[in-house]
Design a protein around this motif. Structure first.
Motif, short mmCIF file in Angstrom:
data_model
loop_
_atom_site.label_atom_id
_atom_site.label_comp_id
_atom_site.label_asym_id
_atom_site.label_seq_id
_atom_site.Cartn_x
_atom_site.Cartn_y
_atom_site.Cartn_z
N LYS A 246 78.79 50.31 37.92
CA LYS A 246 78.95 51.56 37.20
C LYS A 246 80.42 51.78 36.83
CE LYS A 246 76.54 55.97 37.38
NZ LYS A 246 75.77 56.90 38.23
N GLY A 247 80.65 52.12 35.57
CA GLY A 247 82.01 52.32 35.09
C GLY A 247 82.65 51.07 34.55
N ARG A 248 82.06 49.91 34.80
CA ARG A 248 82.60 48.65 34.30
C ARG A 248 81.69 47.99 33.28
NH1 ARG A 248 83.03 44.48 37.62
NH2 ARG A 248 81.36 45.15 39.04
N PHE A 249 80.38 48.16 33.43
CA PHE A 249 79.40 47.55 32.54
C PHE A 249 78.77 48.62 31.66
CE2 PHE A 249 78.06 43.65 35.32
CZ PHE A 249 79.40 43.32 35.49
N ALA A 250 78.33 48.20 30.48
CA ALA A 250 77.63 49.12 29.58
C ALA A 250 76.48 48.38 28.91
CB ALA A 250 78.59 49.69 28.54
N ASN B 192 66.75 44.18 17.25
CA ASN B 192 65.94 43.96 18.45
C ASN B 192 66.71 43.14 19.48
OD1 ASN B 192 63.57 44.64 19.72
ND2 ASN B 192 62.45 42.83 19.06
N THR B 193 67.94 43.55 19.71
CA THR B 193 68.83 42.83 20.61
C THR B 193 69.38 43.78 21.66
OG1 THR B 193 69.46 41.28 18.86
CG2 THR B 193 70.90 41.40 20.78
N LEU B 194 69.40 43.30 22.89
CA LEU B 194 69.95 44.05 24.01
C LEU B 194 71.29 43.44 24.38
CD1 LEU B 194 69.12 46.28 26.17
CD2 LEU B 194 68.55 44.33 27.64
N TYR B 195 72.25 44.29 24.72
CA TYR B 195 73.59 43.82 25.08
C TYR B 195 73.97 44.31 26.47
CZ TYR B 195 73.97 42.99 20.05
OH TYR B 195 73.76 42.56 18.78
N LEU B 196 74.89 43.58 27.07
CA LEU B 196 75.53 44.03 28.30
C LEU B 196 77.02 43.72 28.17
CD1 LEU B 196 75.08 45.30 31.12
CD2 LEU B 196 75.09 42.96 32.03
N GLN B 197 77.81 44.75 27.97
CA GLN B 197 79.26 44.59 27.93
C GLN B 197 79.78 44.68 29.35
OE1 GLN B 197 81.40 43.99 25.26
NE2 GLN B 197 82.95 43.76 26.88
N MET B 198 80.46 43.63 29.79
CA MET B 198 80.96 43.57 31.17
C MET B 198 82.47 43.52 31.15
SD MET B 198 78.18 40.93 32.82
CE MET B 198 78.80 39.51 31.92
N ASN B 199 83.10 44.52 31.70
CA ASN B 199 84.55 44.60 31.77
C ASN B 199 85.02 44.58 33.22
OD1 ASN B 199 84.65 44.95 28.92
ND2 ASN B 199 84.36 47.15 29.14
N SER B 200 86.30 44.31 33.40
CA SER B 200 86.90 44.29 34.75
C SER B 200 86.06 43.47 35.71
CB SER B 200 87.05 45.73 35.28
OG SER B 200 87.84 46.51 34.41
N GLU C 18 68.66 34.92 26.24
CA GLU C 18 69.99 35.42 26.57
C GLU C 18 71.07 34.46 26.06
OE1 GLU C 18 67.47 36.27 30.41
OE2 GLU C 18 67.75 34.62 29.00
N SER C 19 72.23 35.02 25.82
CA SER C 19 73.39 34.22 25.45
C SER C 19 74.64 35.01 25.83
CB SER C 19 73.39 33.89 23.96
OG SER C 19 73.43 35.09 23.19
N GLY C 20 75.78 34.33 25.80
CA GLY C 20 77.06 35.00 26.03
C GLY C 20 77.65 34.77 27.41
N GLY C 21 76.94 34.07 28.28
CA GLY C 21 77.49 33.80 29.59
C GLY C 21 78.64 32.80 29.50
N GLY C 22 79.32 32.62 30.62
CA GLY C 22 80.43 31.68 30.66
C GLY C 22 81.29 31.92 31.87
N SER C 23 82.47 31.32 31.84
CA SER C 23 83.43 31.45 32.93
C SER C 23 84.59 32.32 32.49
CB SER C 23 83.94 30.08 33.35
OG SER C 23 82.90 29.29 33.87
N VAL C 24 85.01 33.18 33.37
CA VAL C 24 86.10 34.10 33.03
C VAL C 24 86.88 34.39 34.31
CG1 VAL C 24 84.68 36.16 33.43
CG2 VAL C 24 86.62 36.28 31.85
N GLN C 25 88.15 34.73 34.14
CA GLN C 25 88.98 35.07 35.28
C GLN C 25 88.72 36.51 35.73
OE1 GLN C 25 93.06 34.26 34.22
NE2 GLN C 25 92.87 32.11 34.78
N PRO C 26 88.99 36.83 36.97
CA PRO C 26 88.85 38.22 37.42
C PRO C 26 89.63 39.17 36.53
CG PRO C 26 89.18 36.78 39.30
CD PRO C 26 89.38 35.93 38.07
N GLY C 27 89.01 40.29 36.22
CA GLY C 27 89.62 41.25 35.31
C GLY C 27 89.24 41.05 33.86
#
Length: 118
Positions: free
Chosen positions: A64-68, A76-84, A6-15
Motif C-alpha cells: 500500500k502506497g507503493r503499488f497502484a 481490456n488491459t490490467l496494470y500494476l505500477q510498482m514503485n519503491s 502478463e508482461s513487464g516483469g524483470g530485474s530491478v534494483q531496490p528503489g
C-alpha cells in the motif's frame, strides 16, 4: 475461455520501478487483480479492483502506497505500477480475473517474474 497474458516483469534494483501488464481476452469480469508467489509460500493477493459493484480497490498492507492497480477498459488491459520496490517484492506475479458469482479462484495468467536485488 479466458486468456490472461502478463508482461513487464524483470530485474530491478531496490528503489526502482516496474509496470506489469495483463492483457485479457474475455470481458464482463466482476473483478481483476494481481497476486504473487515466492518459493515455499502460498500465493498472496497484491491488489484487486472491482469492475462490477461499488467496492473499493484493495491492496496488501505490504504494498500500500507503493503499488497502484489500474485498468484500461477499451484495451481490456490490467496494470500494476510498482514503485519503491524492495527485495521482499521478488516473486512471480499472476494476473487474475473472476466473473460475477464464479465459484473458485477464477482465471489465471502464466505469471511474470519480478526480481528486486542489488
Amino acid at each position: 475461455q479466458v486468456q490472461l497474458v502478463e508482461s513487464g516483469g524483470g530485474s530491478v534494483q531496490p528503489g526502482g520501478s516496474l509496470r506489469l501488464s495483463c492483457s485479457a481476452s474475455g470481458s464482463g469480469f466482476a473483478s481483476m487483480g494481481w497476486f504473487r508467489q515466492t518459493p515455499g509460500k502460498e500465493r498472496e493477493m497484491v491488489a484487486r479492483l472491482w469492475i462490477i459493484g461499488n467496492r473499493p480497490t484493495i491492496y496488501a498492507a505490504s504494498v500500500k502506497g507503493r503499488f497502484a492497480i489500474s485498468r484500461h477498459n477499451a484495451e481490456n488491459t490490467l496494470y500494476l505500477q510498482m514503485n519503491s520496490l524492495k527485495p521482499s517484492d521478488t516473486g512471480v506475479y499472476y494476473c487474475n480475473a473472476k466473473y460475477p458469482f464464479e465459484v473458485g479462484s477464477g482465471s489465471w495468467g502464466q505469471g511474470t517474474q519480478v526480481t528486486v536485488a542489488s
